[in-house]
Design a protein around this motif. Sequence first.
Motif, short mmCIF file in Angstrom:
data_model
loop_
_atom_site.label_atom_id
_atom_site.label_comp_id
_atom_site.label_asym_id
_atom_site.label_seq_id
_atom_site.Cartn_x
_atom_site.Cartn_y
_atom_site.Cartn_z
N ILE A 62 0.84 -1.20 0.00
CA ILE A 62 0.00 0.00 0.00
C ILE A 62 0.87 1.25 0.00
CG2 ILE A 62 -1.63 1.34 1.38
CD1 ILE A 62 -2.80 -1.45 2.26
N GLU A 63 1.89 1.27 0.84
CA GLU A 63 2.78 2.43 0.88
C GLU A 63 3.42 2.66 -0.47
OE1 GLU A 63 6.31 4.84 1.08
OE2 GLU A 63 6.33 2.70 0.59
N TYR A 64 3.89 1.59 -1.10
CA TYR A 64 4.53 1.71 -2.41
C TYR A 64 3.56 2.32 -3.42
CZ TYR A 64 7.10 0.58 -6.63
OH TYR A 64 7.77 0.67 -7.83
N LYS A 65 2.36 1.75 -3.49
CA LYS A 65 1.40 2.21 -4.49
C LYS A 65 1.00 3.67 -4.29
CE LYS A 65 -1.80 -0.90 -4.04
NZ LYS A 65 -2.92 -1.84 -4.26
N TYR A 66 0.72 4.05 -3.06
CA TYR A 66 0.25 5.40 -2.82
C TYR A 66 1.36 6.43 -2.87
CZ TYR A 66 -4.38 3.63 -2.26
OH TYR A 66 -5.58 3.04 -2.53
N HIS A 67 2.59 5.99 -2.80
CA HIS A 67 3.70 6.92 -2.99
C HIS A 67 3.97 7.16 -4.48
CE1 HIS A 67 7.43 9.09 -2.49
NE2 HIS A 67 7.99 8.26 -3.34
N TRP A 68 3.97 6.09 -5.27
CA TRP A 68 4.42 6.18 -6.66
C TRP A 68 3.32 6.42 -7.69
CZ3 TRP A 68 9.19 7.32 -7.38
CH2 TRP A 68 10.16 6.89 -6.47
N TYR A 69 2.07 6.11 -7.38
CA TYR A 69 1.03 6.15 -8.39
C TYR A 69 -0.05 7.17 -8.08
CZ TYR A 69 3.21 1.76 -9.75
OH TYR A 69 4.11 0.82 -10.12
N ASN A 70 -0.58 7.79 -9.14
CA ASN A 70 -1.71 8.71 -8.96
C ASN A 70 -3.01 7.90 -8.97
OD1 ASN A 70 -2.48 8.23 -11.68
ND2 ASN A 70 -1.27 9.97 -12.41
N ASP A 71 -4.13 8.59 -8.71
CA ASP A 71 -5.42 7.91 -8.60
C ASP A 71 -5.80 7.18 -9.87
OD1 ASP A 71 -5.71 8.76 -5.98
OD2 ASP A 71 -6.99 10.47 -6.50
N HIS A 142 15.72 -2.24 4.74
CA HIS A 142 16.84 -2.40 3.81
C HIS A 142 16.43 -2.06 2.39
CE1 HIS A 142 20.38 -4.38 1.97
NE2 HIS A 142 20.94 -4.15 3.15
N THR A 143 15.20 -2.42 2.00
CA THR A 143 14.73 -2.10 0.64
C THR A 143 14.56 -0.60 0.44
OG1 THR A 143 12.34 -2.24 1.05
CG2 THR A 143 13.49 -4.30 0.50
N HIS A 144 14.43 0.13 1.52
CA HIS A 144 14.24 1.59 1.47
C HIS A 144 15.51 2.33 1.86
CE1 HIS A 144 9.95 0.47 1.68
NE2 HIS A 144 9.79 1.59 0.99
N GLN A 145 16.63 1.69 1.75
CA GLN A 145 17.89 2.27 2.22
C GLN A 145 18.71 2.85 1.07
OE1 GLN A 145 19.67 -0.32 5.04
NE2 GLN A 145 21.61 0.76 5.06
N ASN A 146 19.25 4.03 1.32
CA ASN A 146 20.23 4.65 0.43
C ASN A 146 21.52 4.77 1.22
OD1 ASN A 146 18.48 5.07 -1.76
ND2 ASN A 146 17.63 6.85 -0.78
N TRP A 154 9.69 6.16 4.45
CA TRP A 154 9.35 4.82 4.93
C TRP A 154 9.26 4.80 6.46
CZ3 TRP A 154 6.95 0.62 4.22
CH2 TRP A 154 7.23 -0.51 4.97
N LEU A 155 10.18 5.46 7.13
CA LEU A 155 10.14 5.52 8.59
C LEU A 155 8.87 6.21 9.09
CD1 LEU A 155 13.89 6.33 9.34
CD2 LEU A 155 12.71 4.11 9.51
N HIS A 161 1.78 3.66 11.40
CA HIS A 161 1.04 2.38 11.42
C HIS A 161 1.60 1.45 12.50
CE1 HIS A 161 0.32 4.13 7.46
NE2 HIS A 161 -0.88 3.57 7.58
N PRO A 162 1.54 1.87 13.78
CA PRO A 162 2.11 1.04 14.86
C PRO A 162 1.35 -0.27 15.06
CG PRO A 162 0.90 2.89 15.78
CD PRO A 162 0.96 3.11 14.29
N GLU A 163 0.11 -0.33 14.58
CA GLU A 163 -0.63 -1.58 14.69
C GLU A 163 -0.04 -2.66 13.77
OE1 GLU A 163 -2.34 0.53 11.21
OE2 GLU A 163 -1.57 1.14 13.15
N VAL A 164 0.66 -2.24 12.75
CA VAL A 164 1.30 -3.17 11.80
C VAL A 164 2.78 -3.27 12.07
CG1 VAL A 164 1.77 -3.65 9.36
CG2 VAL A 164 -0.42 -2.64 10.02
N PHE A 165 3.41 -2.15 12.40
CA PHE A 165 4.86 -2.09 12.65
C PHE A 165 5.10 -1.61 14.08
CE2 PHE A 165 4.32 -1.35 8.09
CZ PHE A 165 5.17 -2.31 7.56
N PRO A 166 4.96 -2.51 15.06
CA PRO A 166 5.18 -2.07 16.44
C PRO A 166 6.63 -1.60 16.62
CG PRO A 166 4.70 -4.44 16.33
CD PRO A 166 4.64 -3.90 14.94
N PRO A 167 6.82 -0.60 17.48
CA PRO A 167 8.19 -0.14 17.70
C PRO A 167 9.10 -1.29 18.11
CG PRO A 167 6.60 1.27 18.81
CD PRO A 167 5.85 0.09 18.28
N GLU A 168 10.32 -1.29 17.53
CA GLU A 168 11.27 -2.37 17.83
C GLU A 168 11.97 -2.09 19.15
OE1 GLU A 168 13.78 -3.42 14.54
OE2 GLU A 168 12.16 -3.03 13.13
N GLY A 169 12.39 -3.17 19.83
CA GLY A 169 13.13 -3.03 21.07
C GLY A 169 12.30 -3.33 22.20
#
Length: 169
Positions: A62-71, A142-146, A154-155, A161-169
């Motif tokens: 979803i993040e990929y699509k809504y960043h790169w594509y228009n409606d 890593h896929t979003h790393q330069n 990405w961060l 979306h903490p319900e999907v990506f809970p804080p690490e640690g």
Amino acid sequence: MTRTEDVDWPFGNDADQDDPLTKLRIAVTGRHPRWCYLVAFDRGSEARPTDAEAAMLASYLIEYKYHWYNDSYLRKLHRRPLDVDGGANGVIFRKYGVDDWGYRRQSWTHGPMYVPQSPKVRGVGLGRVGLGPLTLAQVMDHTHQNVDEVSPRWLEWKAAHPEVFPPEG
């Protein structure tokens, strides 16, 4: 898990029609798919994603699509049951085991098959430093790393979306 008799399934045996990930628009395919899926899971993986990991894969897409594509292009993508774009360099994820993931870009023709490599070959060879194991969230970073920096975009997505990506640690 592939069903080919359904004429509404345009991907043939390239992607598994009846896999639970397909309902999330994640293509379940091989390491060298014929179609240019935006996000895929390698059906040859040693392990399956947990429900939480499947939610991460869907959120990544979803993040990929809504960043790169228009409606307009999003509507075009959604005409098919999976998201494909011949101009995109899709990501194929592979799960080696618990909290041990790798990925590859569809365009890769040289170098390791996946990053990080399989646990069977990590650290093998003269002077080779093995990366991994990495969680799915770490692989997505890593896929979003330069160079050494993860994309702020990405961060921000993960933090929103903490319900999907809970804080690490």
